[in-house]
Design an enzyme around this catalytic site. Structure first.
Site, mmCIF file in Angstrom:
data_model
loop_
_atom_site.group_PDB
_atom_site.id
_atom_site.type_symbol
_atom_site.label_atom_id
_atom_site.label_comp_id
_atom_site.label_asym_id
_atom_site.label_seq_id
_atom_site.Cartn_x
_atom_site.Cartn_y
_atom_site.Cartn_z
ATOM 1 C CE1 TYR A 108 32.675 8.448 -10.046
ATOM 2 C CE2 TYR A 108 33.744 8.842 -7.928
ATOM 3 C CZ TYR A 108 32.606 8.824 -8.718
ATOM 4 O OH TYR A 108 31.392 9.193 -8.175
ATOM 5 C CE LYS A 118 30.032 12.332 -10.719
ATOM 6 N NZ LYS A 118 28.708 12.020 -11.352
ATOM 7 C CB THR A 142 31.393 12.190 -5.946
ATOM 8 O OG1 THR A 142 32.151 11.598 -4.895
ATOM 9 C CG2 THR A 142 32.378 12.608 -7.034
ATOM 10 C CG ASP A 143 32.708 12.751 -0.653
ATOM 11 O OD1 ASP A 143 32.948 11.946 -1.579
ATOM 12 O OD2 ASP A 143 32.611 12.389 0.544
ATOM 13 C CD GLU A 144 35.617 9.082 -4.423
ATOM 14 O OE1 GLU A 144 36.503 8.946 -5.275
ATOM 15 O OE2 GLU A 144 35.064 8.115 -3.866
HETATM 16 P P1 NAD Z 1 25.967 3.016 -10.317
HETATM 17 O O1 NAD Z 1 27.260 2.635 -10.942
HETATM 18 O O2 NAD Z 1 25.323 2.080 -9.362
HETATM 19 O O3 NAD Z 1 24.895 3.333 -11.456
HETATM 20 C C1 NAD Z 1 25.204 4.076 -12.595
HETATM 21 C C2 NAD Z 1 24.066 3.911 -13.604
HETATM 22 O O4 NAD Z 1 24.382 4.707 -14.767
HETATM 23 C C3 NAD Z 1 23.889 2.469 -14.091
HETATM 24 O O5 NAD Z 1 22.522 2.125 -14.089
HETATM 25 C C4 NAD Z 1 24.442 2.494 -15.516
HETATM 26 O O6 NAD Z 1 23.827 1.547 -16.374
HETATM 27 C C5 NAD Z 1 24.138 3.936 -15.926
HETATM 28 N N1 NAD Z 1 25.041 4.414 -17.009
HETATM 29 C C6 NAD Z 1 26.395 4.311 -17.049
HETATM 30 N N2 NAD Z 1 26.857 4.842 -18.199
HETATM 31 C C7 NAD Z 1 25.781 5.318 -18.882
HETATM 32 C C8 NAD Z 1 25.605 5.998 -20.126
HETATM 33 N N3 NAD Z 1 26.652 6.289 -20.911
HETATM 34 N N4 NAD Z 1 24.354 6.352 -20.501
HETATM 35 C C9 NAD Z 1 23.281 6.047 -19.721
HETATM 36 N N5 NAD Z 1 23.379 5.385 -18.558
HETATM 37 C C10 NAD Z 1 24.615 5.035 -18.134
HETATM 38 O O7 NAD Z 1 26.236 4.438 -9.635
HETATM 39 P P2 NAD Z 1 25.628 5.060 -8.289
HETATM 40 O O8 NAD Z 1 26.459 4.615 -7.154
HETATM 41 O O9 NAD Z 1 24.154 4.830 -8.281
HETATM 42 O O10 NAD Z 1 25.935 6.602 -8.539
HETATM 43 C C11 NAD Z 1 25.013 7.428 -9.239
HETATM 44 C C12 NAD Z 1 25.583 8.834 -9.330
HETATM 45 O O11 NAD Z 1 25.816 9.355 -8.031
HETATM 46 C C13 NAD Z 1 26.927 8.909 -10.055
HETATM 47 O O12 NAD Z 1 26.945 10.080 -10.831
HETATM 48 C C14 NAD Z 1 27.952 8.999 -8.935
HETATM 49 O O13 NAD Z 1 29.094 9.694 -9.359
HETATM 50 C C15 NAD Z 1 27.176 9.775 -7.896
HETATM 51 N N6 NAD Z 1 27.550 9.515 -6.487
HETATM 52 C C16 NAD Z 1 27.609 8.238 -5.993
HETATM 53 C C17 NAD Z 1 27.903 8.022 -4.648
HETATM 54 C C18 NAD Z 1 27.961 6.633 -4.059
HETATM 55 O O14 NAD Z 1 28.372 6.486 -2.892
HETATM 56 N N7 NAD Z 1 27.542 5.590 -4.759
HETATM 57 C C19 NAD Z 1 28.148 9.121 -3.810
HETATM 58 C C20 NAD Z 1 28.099 10.417 -4.354
HETATM 59 C C21 NAD Z 1 27.779 10.595 -5.691
HETATM 60 O O1 DAU Z 2 32.628 9.433 -1.690
HETATM 61 C C1 DAU Z 2 31.650 9.169 -2.648
HETATM 62 C C2 DAU Z 2 32.103 8.025 -3.529
HETATM 63 O O2 DAU Z 2 32.000 6.849 -2.740
HETATM 64 C C3 DAU Z 2 31.309 7.896 -4.811
HETATM 65 O O3 DAU Z 2 31.493 9.046 -5.590
HETATM 66 C C4 DAU Z 2 31.749 6.647 -5.587
HETATM 67 O O4 DAU Z 2 30.931 6.483 -6.732
HETATM 68 C C5 DAU Z 2 31.581 5.446 -4.676
HETATM 69 O O5 DAU Z 2 32.029 4.270 -5.328
HETATM 70 C C6 DAU Z 2 32.366 5.646 -3.376
HETATM 71 O O6 DAU Z 2 33.797 5.638 -3.618
HETATM 72 P P1 DAU Z 2 34.815 4.885 -2.637
HETATM 73 O O7 DAU Z 2 36.053 4.595 -3.376
HETATM 74 O O8 DAU Z 2 34.927 5.612 -1.346
HETATM 75 O O9 DAU Z 2 33.932 3.550 -2.353
HETATM 76 P P2 DAU Z 2 34.340 1.998 -2.271
HETATM 77 O O10 DAU Z 2 33.150 1.285 -1.743
HETATM 78 O O11 DAU Z 2 34.963 1.507 -3.526
HETATM 79 O O12 DAU Z 2 35.467 2.008 -1.148
HETATM 80 C C7 DAU Z 2 35.204 2.503 0.160
HETATM 81 C C8 DAU Z 2 36.509 2.422 0.939
HETATM 82 O O13 DAU Z 2 36.816 1.035 1.167
HETATM 83 C C9 DAU Z 2 37.711 2.983 0.189
HETATM 84 O O14 DAU Z 2 38.591 3.588 1.132
HETATM 85 C C10 DAU Z 2 38.374 1.750 -0.422
HETATM 86 C C11 DAU Z 2 38.063 0.674 0.587
HETATM 87 N N1 DAU Z 2 37.920 -0.704 0.049
HETATM 88 C C12 DAU Z 2 37.075 -0.883 -1.004
HETATM 89 C C13 DAU Z 2 36.893 -2.137 -1.542
HETATM 90 C C14 DAU Z 2 35.992 -2.360 -2.742
HETATM 91 C C15 DAU Z 2 38.567 -1.765 0.655
HETATM 92 O O15 DAU Z 2 39.322 -1.583 1.641
HETATM 93 N N2 DAU Z 2 38.370 -3.013 0.141
HETATM 94 C C16 DAU Z 2 37.574 -3.248 -0.946
HETATM 95 O O16 DAU Z 2 37.464 -4.425 -1.396
#
Ligand code: NAD
Ligand code: DAU
Length: 359
Positions: free
Chosen positions: A159, A163, A133-135
């Site tokens: 988180y 990562k 992730t970019d975080e």
């Molecule tokens: P998600 O939470 O939707 O899905 C995570 C999946 O991993 C689920 O299906 C869960 O059951 C599985 N899991 C969790 N713990 C596990 C374990 N111990 N063993 C096996 N499976 C397990 O997450 P996502 O949003 O699809 O993100 C996927 C990946 O991409 C993550 O590594 C996250 O850090 C990264 N990522 C997400 C975003 C985003 O915006 N969602 C952006 C950048 C990177």
């Molecule tokens: O940047 C990549 C990341 O983006 C991934 O690595 C994470 O897995 C993914 O969850 C996401 O993280 P964020 O914290 O940016 O996403 P989230 O959707 O939780 O929140 C987006 C923005 O909105 C953040 O600034 C918090 C804000 N927010 C979120 C929620 C859930 C609100 O203002 N209200 C809300 O109820």
């Protein structure tokens, strides 16, 4: 075949559906523990595809991972399994350390043992693609340039710290043992199958239910939004052509404040599913800020674009409209996920064997 960990989650499901839509794709084994965020029903469309199989396993389980590697001999591992929600990491970090750090360590360790036994050509072809992730880069000042691959690691949440730790382990396995790794750091994704605890799906679901739309703090935090299938295309490209040991940043070039995102969602909903009275904007409610809330993320994807020719296909305008349309057409998915009813449904429909399950 390839292994995909976390394939029942948001990005994992989209990745597998996108992968199998390619006619020449290798088979996929989806390894997922099925936490609250994993829904194998997302993959029902490929349940009958001979190239898809599912196994419920924890990436921390040494024996399970070692057995799967020696039995199925994958050409690559695409590692997506993680605890992914920042707010949850604030309340209960333990699971984030266990899965994101220890789980990634176990996967790397088992992959190294497996890789070192492969004959030369298979060893040369093997890839471990770590999806991050970019975080990990922390928070940007308003005028700072977007994060490049050289940006320092300054994670601020539990988180992002977990990562970051996993990224360092991946780097060390490459530098120390030569494991052919690839690491990606991507910005915020959005699109179908996004769990409705994250901002975009939460706002759509709450709006349609007539519930408040919670905005943390002043709503002026900035995220760089990427439509999920563009992330999937980037991962396929990097897996096929990326240089081992390298990191690639992936972003949408779509910096938006949270308030702008929520206004956009309300406006599209006003057009496609108007309320009886007033606008969805009337439901916006400012709430207490997230502790340690990062102010701004932005990604420089220049390296990926220049070296591997990747470009996102969706603009924010086209992607966000598609996303709202998907949620309007899939209200039942949201209801089942939110109530946990899909777990009962799965059990009723498939017994102990979710779509594609290896028996
Ligand atoms: P998600 O939470 O939707 O899905 C995570 C999946 O991993 C689920 O299906 C869960 O059951 C599985 N899991 C969790 N713990 C596990 C374990 N111990 N063993 C096996 N499976 C397990 O997450 P996502 O949003 O699809 O993100 C996927 C990946 O991409 C993550 O590594 C996250 O850090 C990264 N990522 C997400 C975003 C985003 O915006 N969602 C952006 C950048 C990177
Ligand atoms: O940047 C990549 C990341 O983006 C991934 O690595 C994470 O897995 C993914 O969850 C996401 O993280 P964020 O914290 O940016 O996403 P989230 O959707 O939780 O929140 C987006 C923005 O909105 C953040 O600034 C918090 C804000 N927010 C979120 C929620 C859930 C609100 O203002 N209200 C809300 O109820």
């Amino acid at each position: 075949m390839i292994f995909v960990t976390g394939g029942a989650g948001f990005i994992g499901s989209n990745f597998i559906l996108d992968w199998l839509a390619q006619a020449a794709a290798e088979p996929v084994l989806n390894i997922d523990k099925l936490t609250y965020a994993g829904n194998p029903y997302n993959l029902e469309a490929v349940a009958g595809d001979a190239r898809y199989a599912f196994v419920q396993a924890d990436i921390c389980d040494e024996t399970a991972i070692a057995t799967l590697l020696s039995r199925y001999r994958p050409r690559a591992i695409v590692h997506l399994a993680a605890e992914s929600h920042v707010d949850r990491s604030i309340h209960s970090p333990d699971e984030f350390i266990r899965t994101n750090v220890n789980g990634t360590f176990n996967l790397l360790n088992r992959a190294l043992h497996y890789w070192s036994t492969l004959p030369g050509p298979e060893q040369a072809d093997f890839r471990f693609l770590h999806v991050s992730t970019d975080e990990v880069y922390g928070s940007l000042e308003p005028q700072s340039p977007p994060f490049s691959e050289d940006a320092p690691y300054t994670p601020n949440s539990l988180y992002s710290a977990s990562k970051a730790a996993s990224d360092h382990l991946v780097r060390a396995y490459h530098q120390t043992y030569g494991l052919p790794t690839l690491t990606t750091n991507c910005s915020n994704n959005y699109g179908p199958y996004h769990f409705p605890e994250k901002l975009i799906p939460l706002v759509i679901a709450n709006a349609l239910a007539g519930n408040p739309l919670p905005i943390y703090g002043d709503g002026m935090q900035i995220r760089d939004w990427l439509y999920v299938t563009d992330h999937c295309t980037a991962l396929r490209t990097i897996l096929a052509h990326g240089a081992t040991g390298e990191t690639y940043n992936i972003g949408g070039g779509n910096e938006q404040t949270n308030l702008h995102v929520v206004h956009t969602l309300c406006d599209i909903l006003d057009e496609l599913a108007a309320r009886a009275q007033g606008s969805y904007r009337d439901l916006i409610t400012f709430v207490k800020d997230r502790p340690g809330h990062d102010r701004r993320y932005a990604i420089d994807s220049g390296k990926l674009e220049r070296t591997l020719g990747w470009q996102p296909a969706e603009s924010f305008q086209s992607g966000i409209r598609k996303t709202v349309q998907w949620y309007l057409a899939n209200g039942e998915w949201v209801r089942q996920v939110r109530s946990g009813a899909y777990l009962n449904w799965l059990r009723q429909q498939y017994g102990d064997h979710p779509p594609g399950a290896l028996i």
